[in-house]
Design an enzyme around this catalytic site. Structure first.
Site, short mmCIF file in Angstrom:
data_model
loop_
_atom_site.label_atom_id
_atom_site.label_comp_id
_atom_site.label_asym_id
_atom_site.label_seq_id
_atom_site.Cartn_x
_atom_site.Cartn_y
_atom_site.Cartn_z
N LYS A 130 0.86 -1.19 0.00
CA LYS A 130 0.00 0.00 0.00
C LYS A 130 0.89 1.23 0.00
O LYS A 130 1.95 1.25 0.65
CB LYS A 130 -0.87 -0.04 1.24
CG LYS A 130 -1.95 1.04 1.33
CD LYS A 130 -2.78 0.80 2.59
CE LYS A 130 -3.92 1.80 2.70
NZ LYS A 130 -4.69 1.58 3.95
N SER A 136 -9.53 1.39 3.32
CA SER A 136 -8.74 2.20 2.40
C SER A 136 -7.70 1.42 1.61
O SER A 136 -7.10 1.99 0.69
CB SER A 136 -8.03 3.32 3.18
OG SER A 136 -7.17 2.78 4.16
N SER A 193 -9.51 -0.97 7.43
CA SER A 193 -8.99 -0.80 6.07
C SER A 193 -8.21 -1.96 5.50
O SER A 193 -7.86 -1.91 4.32
CB SER A 193 -8.13 0.47 6.01
OG SER A 193 -8.95 1.60 6.17
#
Lengths: 73, 473
Positions: free
Chosen positions: B84, B159, B183
């Site tokens: 990420k 997210s 997330s």
């Protein structure tokens, strides 16, 4: 039951002023509905946590301390 | 045996790792397969912000040479992994999905990146996400809206939406996500993969752009529980340079995967876990519980007296802390934020200190109640979220009775509990809705007992095949 708080655009601007946040014109209308709902819920939680049976509870965030034996570092 | 790229992409991380160690597959083949897959599908998915094609191929070649020389770097030797984009990677772009950090190249790896490299992982790229991790849709205004591989008209949640989509689409063998309010778990459920939010303090956050300091965690997202346990073992453990990490010993998280769930006490909170969710989600999770009972587990009804109200506490903390972190940028560059994140940051500036501290006191209350309940149960199991993937761009969701609800509050209905209490939580795929969209269940455990989560998830996957399904892209 306390009345649901209504936030006027002026009140939102005052909150921003208290936070030293220069809120662009019109932003108060964008954020007001969510802010009002979140404040309402947060005040409800505050009333709950202020109850006598919860008086001994401390916040979950606490200072961390260095280990007793600094050699462990 | 020569394998096609499709066959290579279909390998699990664990299978690929075993084949590399046996010299039956080269890291070069794995990286080529990943890069080809990214090239084939990512225009449609927008899962990647950066792809490290040249670097990954160079490292793969070196890894191949080391393998042939009899040298083994570790459990992830030669395995293509993606991270990420809020995880710092040395000398490469780390944007946090933002315009504000669009040109940032950190001088150092995040601790988690260092550990993955030391375990032999090869980074193929950095993954798209909700801007600054402050949201649950991965609808990114700067890098494109991430799409769900199961139906690209639908969202991947967030997210860590890029991480979820990238793993589900077989573009990498595992990914790193971060989880504050859900997330990792939400995109894992929505994309039909496995993901773990570790115990707060189990994995270092050093070098990761923060969202909320008192709730942030980082963890692996993979196709199988075995893969997740393997990857987790390479990143877990105390970091002397991150004071929030715990001095608690780790273990071999793969060692007990085949020990089953006989006698495992599974707590459920009927008045909360099975209330206010879409019927396919309810049915899938209840079926999963029946499956585990069939394997010898037992269900224990539990009442957590003060579980209601957790969403308000979650939102108060998760808005006040990022608003504090972003104070300078919000004043200097407000127009460089996406509309939703800008609004949330402005709102977080206007909550009172007493609101924040009462929410932190509520966390103590909730954690105490769960720790008390853990005297009679070993884990809790509930849905990961109350609905399946909505359309890209949707800010409202219908859960029941045709009533539209705010997406952010609705999506946190179940994930907020581990976030507030610091408990570990594993998403395991447990079905699909009538439109073929994945459903996930959340297994919540005692502090630092990730091994039991993996054991329960592995037992479930030993008799089900949801984790073997792949989206048709």
């Amino acid at each position: 039951m306390p009345a649901k708080p209504y936030l006027s655009p002026e009140q939102v601007r005052e909150l921003a002023h208290l936070a030293d946040l220069p809120l662009a014109r019109g932003r108060e209308d964008v954020i007001m509905p969510t802010l009002a709902a979140w404040i309402d819920d947060a005040n409800a939680l505050s009333r709950k946590m202020s109850a006598a049976q919860h008086q001994e509870l401390v916040p979950a965030t606490v200072f961390t301390h260095a280990p007793a034996n600094e050699a462990e570092q | 045996m020569t394998r096609s790229q499709e066959q290579l992409n279909a390998l699990s991380l664990s299978e690929a790792a075993r084949l590399v160690k046996r010299k039956e597959v080269s890291p070069v083949e794995l990286v080529d397969a990943s890069l080809s897959r990214i090239a084939a599908v990512d225009d449609r998915l927008k899962a990647y912000i950066s792809v490290f094609a040249d670097e990954a191929r160079q490292v793969a070649k070196a890894a191949e040479i080391m393998t042939m020389a009899g040298h083994d770097l570790g459990p992830l030797h030669g395995i293509p992994i993606a991270l990420k984009d809020n995880v710092a990677t040395k000398d490469t772009l780390t944007t946090a999905g933002s315009k504000i950090l669009a040109d940032w190249k950190p001088a150092h790896d995040a601790a988690i990146a260092t550990r993955l490299r030391q375990a032999g992982a090869i980074f193929v790229g950095k993954l798209n996400m909700h801007e600054f991790a402050w949201g649950g849709t991965s609808d990114n205004p700067h890098y494109g809206a991430v799409r769900n591989p199961w139906n690209t008209e639908h969202f991947p949640a967030g997210s860590s939406g890029g991480s979820g989509a990238a793993v589900a689409a077989r573009t990498c063998y595992g990914a790193i996500g971060t989880d504050t309010g859900g997330s990792i778990r939400l995109p894992s459920a929505i994309n039909g993969i496995v993901g773990i939010r570790p115990t707060y303090g189990r994995v270092s956050n050093r070098g990761i752009i923060p969202l909320a300091w008192s709730m942030d965690t980082a963890g692996p997202m993979t196709r199988t529980v075995e893969d997740c346990a393997l990857m987790f073992g390479t990143i877990a453990g105390h970091d002397p340079e991150d004071p929030t990490t715990a001095r608690v010993t780790t273990c071999d998280y793969t060692a007990s995967l085949d020990q089953g769930v006989r006698g495992l006490r599974i707590g459920v909170i009927p008045g909360y876990f099975f209330h206010h969710l879409q019927p396919p989600v309810l049915n899938a999770v209840k079926q999963a519980l029946d499956t585990l009972v069939g394997l010898g587990a037992q269900i224990v009804d539990v009442d957590i007296e003060n579980i209601h109200g957790n969403i308000s506490a979650q939102l108060t903390i998760e808005s006040a802390e990022p608003s504090t972190y972003h104070q300078r940028w919000l004043r200097e560059r407000p127009d460089d934020y996406g509309a939703d994140v800008r609004s949330l940051l402005e709102i977080g500036e206007m909550l009172l200190a007493t609101h924040y501290l009462q929410a932190q006191r509520y966390r103590t209350l909730l954690r105490n109640e769960f720790m008390d309940a853990f005297r009679k149960v070993d884990v809790f199991i509930c849905p990961t979220l109350p609905f399946t993937a909505t359309k890209v761009g949707a800010m409202k969701v219908v859960i029941e009775n045709g009533v539209e609800e705010d997406m952010l509050s609705a999506i946190m209905q179940y994930t907020g509990v581990p976030s507030l209490t610091g408990l570990p939580s594993l998403n395991v795929p447990c079905g699909f809705d009538p439109n073929g969209l994945p459903i996930g269940m959340q297994i919540i455990g005692k502090p630092f007992d990730e091994a039991t989560l993996f054991r329960a998830g592995a037992a479930y996957q030993s008799v089900t095949d949801f984790h073997t399904k792949a989206p048709k892209l």
